[in-house]
Design a protein around this motif. Structure first.
Motif, mmCIF file in Angstrom:
data_model
loop_
_atom_site.group_PDB
_atom_site.id
_atom_site.type_symbol
_atom_site.label_atom_id
_atom_site.label_comp_id
_atom_site.label_asym_id
_atom_site.label_seq_id
_atom_site.Cartn_x
_atom_site.Cartn_y
_atom_site.Cartn_z
ATOM 1 N N ASN A 112 -51.829 44.832 9.718
ATOM 2 C CA ASN A 112 -52.896 44.676 8.596
ATOM 3 C C ASN A 112 -52.498 45.922 7.571
ATOM 4 O O ASN A 112 -53.367 46.457 7.101
ATOM 5 C CB ASN A 112 -54.211 44.859 9.047
ATOM 6 N N LEU A 113 -51.123 45.817 7.257
ATOM 7 C CA LEU A 113 -50.712 46.757 6.049
ATOM 8 C C LEU A 113 -51.507 46.546 4.957
ATOM 9 O O LEU A 113 -51.775 45.504 4.515
ATOM 10 C CB LEU A 113 -49.506 46.839 6.330
ATOM 11 N N LYS A 114 -51.759 47.702 4.173
ATOM 12 C CA LYS A 114 -52.318 47.700 3.030
ATOM 13 C C LYS A 114 -51.479 48.189 2.116
ATOM 14 O O LYS A 114 -50.553 49.240 2.375
ATOM 15 C CB LYS A 114 -53.688 48.434 3.099
ATOM 16 N N PRO A 115 -51.545 48.161 0.562
ATOM 17 C CA PRO A 115 -50.650 48.801 -0.447
ATOM 18 C C PRO A 115 -50.984 50.430 -0.469
ATOM 19 O O PRO A 115 -49.768 51.124 -0.514
ATOM 20 C CB PRO A 115 -51.234 48.251 -1.590
ATOM 21 N N GLU A 116 -51.989 50.941 0.027
ATOM 22 C CA GLU A 116 -52.105 52.445 0.170
ATOM 23 C C GLU A 116 -51.254 52.922 1.377
ATOM 24 O O GLU A 116 -51.289 54.022 1.462
ATOM 25 C CB GLU A 116 -53.648 52.671 0.113
ATOM 26 N N ASP A 117 -50.695 52.045 1.958
ATOM 27 C CA ASP A 117 -49.797 52.605 3.456
ATOM 28 C C ASP A 117 -48.602 52.642 2.966
ATOM 29 O O ASP A 117 -47.673 53.128 3.592
ATOM 30 C CB ASP A 117 -49.935 51.419 4.449
ATOM 31 N N THR A 118 -48.016 52.440 1.533
ATOM 32 C CA THR A 118 -46.721 52.497 0.889
ATOM 33 C C THR A 118 -46.485 54.137 1.054
ATOM 34 O O THR A 118 -47.114 54.786 0.538
ATOM 35 C CB THR A 118 -46.778 52.036 -0.416
ATOM 36 N N ALA A 119 -45.533 54.384 1.676
ATOM 37 C CA ALA A 119 -44.889 55.783 1.807
ATOM 38 C C ALA A 119 -43.557 56.007 2.598
ATOM 39 O O ALA A 119 -43.123 54.886 3.198
ATOM 40 C CB ALA A 119 -46.046 56.805 2.647
ATOM 41 N N VAL A 120 -43.167 57.141 2.590
ATOM 42 C CA VAL A 120 -42.077 57.500 3.631
ATOM 43 C C VAL A 120 -42.643 58.054 4.770
ATOM 44 O O VAL A 120 -43.355 58.948 4.750
ATOM 45 C CB VAL A 120 -41.101 58.447 2.870
ATOM 46 N N TYR A 121 -42.384 57.330 5.921
ATOM 47 C CA TYR A 121 -42.575 57.631 7.322
ATOM 48 C C TYR A 121 -41.673 58.453 7.940
ATOM 49 O O TYR A 121 -40.707 58.247 8.043
ATOM 50 C CB TYR A 121 -43.117 56.711 7.960
ATOM 51 N N TYR A 122 -42.369 59.628 8.581
ATOM 52 C CA TYR A 122 -41.575 60.484 9.274
ATOM 53 C C TYR A 122 -42.197 60.669 10.658
ATOM 54 O O TYR A 122 -43.235 60.817 10.801
ATOM 55 C CB TYR A 122 -41.580 62.120 8.516
ATOM 56 N N CYS A 123 -41.079 60.785 11.538
ATOM 57 C CA CYS A 123 -41.413 61.354 12.937
ATOM 58 C C CYS A 123 -41.249 62.742 13.189
ATOM 59 O O CYS A 123 -40.426 63.324 12.362
ATOM 60 C CB CYS A 123 -40.857 60.261 13.955
ATOM 61 N N ALA A 124 -41.923 63.352 13.851
ATOM 62 C CA ALA A 124 -42.005 64.641 14.150
ATOM 63 C C ALA A 124 -42.092 65.066 16.005
ATOM 64 O O ALA A 124 -42.624 64.219 16.298
ATOM 65 C CB ALA A 124 -43.019 65.445 13.286
ATOM 66 N N ALA A 125 -41.510 66.241 16.240
ATOM 67 C CA ALA A 125 -41.550 66.848 17.513
ATOM 68 C C ALA A 125 -41.714 68.038 17.699
ATOM 69 O O ALA A 125 -41.169 68.694 16.889
ATOM 70 C CB ALA A 125 -40.435 66.009 18.449
ATOM 71 N N ARG A 126 -42.442 68.370 18.816
ATOM 72 C CA ARG A 126 -42.845 69.779 18.939
ATOM 73 C C ARG A 126 -42.903 69.890 20.550
ATOM 74 O O ARG A 126 -43.148 68.963 21.186
ATOM 75 C CB ARG A 126 -43.933 70.582 18.294
ATOM 76 N N GLY A 165 -37.587 63.797 11.290
ATOM 77 C CA GLY A 165 -36.536 62.814 11.147
ATOM 78 C C GLY A 165 -36.521 62.800 9.619
ATOM 79 O O GLY A 165 -36.991 63.605 8.816
ATOM 80 N N GLN A 166 -35.338 62.069 9.062
ATOM 81 C CA GLN A 166 -35.227 61.955 7.639
ATOM 82 C C GLN A 166 -35.912 60.944 6.923
ATOM 83 O O GLN A 166 -35.952 61.155 5.743
ATOM 84 C CB GLN A 166 -33.575 61.283 7.392
ATOM 85 N N GLY A 167 -36.960 60.226 7.534
ATOM 86 C CA GLY A 167 -37.914 59.226 7.182
ATOM 87 C C GLY A 167 -37.231 57.824 6.845
ATOM 88 O O GLY A 167 -36.088 57.559 6.613
ATOM 89 N N THR A 168 -38.249 56.989 6.919
ATOM 90 C CA THR A 168 -37.964 55.703 6.448
ATOM 91 C C THR A 168 -39.029 54.943 5.570
ATOM 92 O O THR A 168 -40.384 55.426 5.929
ATOM 93 C CB THR A 168 -38.038 55.097 7.881
ATOM 94 N N GLN A 169 -38.764 54.331 4.549
ATOM 95 C CA GLN A 169 -39.660 53.679 3.631
ATOM 96 C C GLN A 169 -40.364 52.636 4.044
ATOM 97 O O GLN A 169 -39.580 51.655 4.496
ATOM 98 C CB GLN A 169 -38.823 53.382 2.159
ATOM 99 N N VAL A 170 -41.585 52.678 3.691
ATOM 100 C CA VAL A 170 -42.464 51.331 4.165
ATOM 101 C C VAL A 170 -43.085 51.025 2.657
ATOM 102 O O VAL A 170 -43.808 51.761 2.230
ATOM 103 C CB VAL A 170 -43.636 51.700 5.036
ATOM 104 N N THR A 171 -43.065 49.805 2.293
ATOM 105 C CA THR A 171 -43.668 49.318 1.161
ATOM 106 C C THR A 171 -44.295 48.019 1.352
ATOM 107 O O THR A 171 -43.744 47.300 1.834
ATOM 108 C CB THR A 171 -42.314 49.167 -0.137
#
Length: 124
Positions: free
Chosen positions: A85-99, A115-121
């Protein structure tokens, strides 16, 4: 530190779904707490979801709760963010992170590996 690579981003219409993956290198993935963050155009990076080392605990930003699901498979060194149920406001570069750690962490400065990020539009 663990090395992270995201995949699965793309262009989708509002109401659609995407599945992001984060592949981690190293033999100690199960010792790392993981998280997803995103940065939209003109916005600061924000927390999306987090998961504990075992996968037993998860935490979500209010804006994605009920629509996104975070999961991990330690035997495959992977983490997934299922986005529905994605919305336009979810548009972003998504990053995963670890610690390294056994808790659930939600602040970006808690994480040392990114990570380097992946684009979601998401189009309306």
């Amino acid at each position: 530190q663990v090395q992270l690579v995201e995949s699965g981003g793309g262009l989708v219409q509002a109401g659609g779904s995407l599945r992001l993956s984060c592949a981690a290198s190293g033999r100690t993935f199960s010792s790392y707490a993981m998280g997803w963050f995103r940065q939209g155009p003109g916005k600061e990076r924000e927390f999306v979801a987090a998961i504990s080392w075992s996968g037993g605990s998860t935490y979500y930003a209010d804006s994605v709760k009920g629509r996104f699901t975070i999961s991990r498979t330690n035997t495959k060194n992977t983490m997934v963010l299922q986005m529905n149920n994605l919305k336009p406001e979810d548009t972003a570069v998504y990053y995963c992170a670890a610690r390294y750690g056994t808790s659930v962490y939600i602040r970006d400065f808690d994480f040392g590996s990114w990570g380097q990020g992946t684009q979601v539009t998401v189009s309306s």
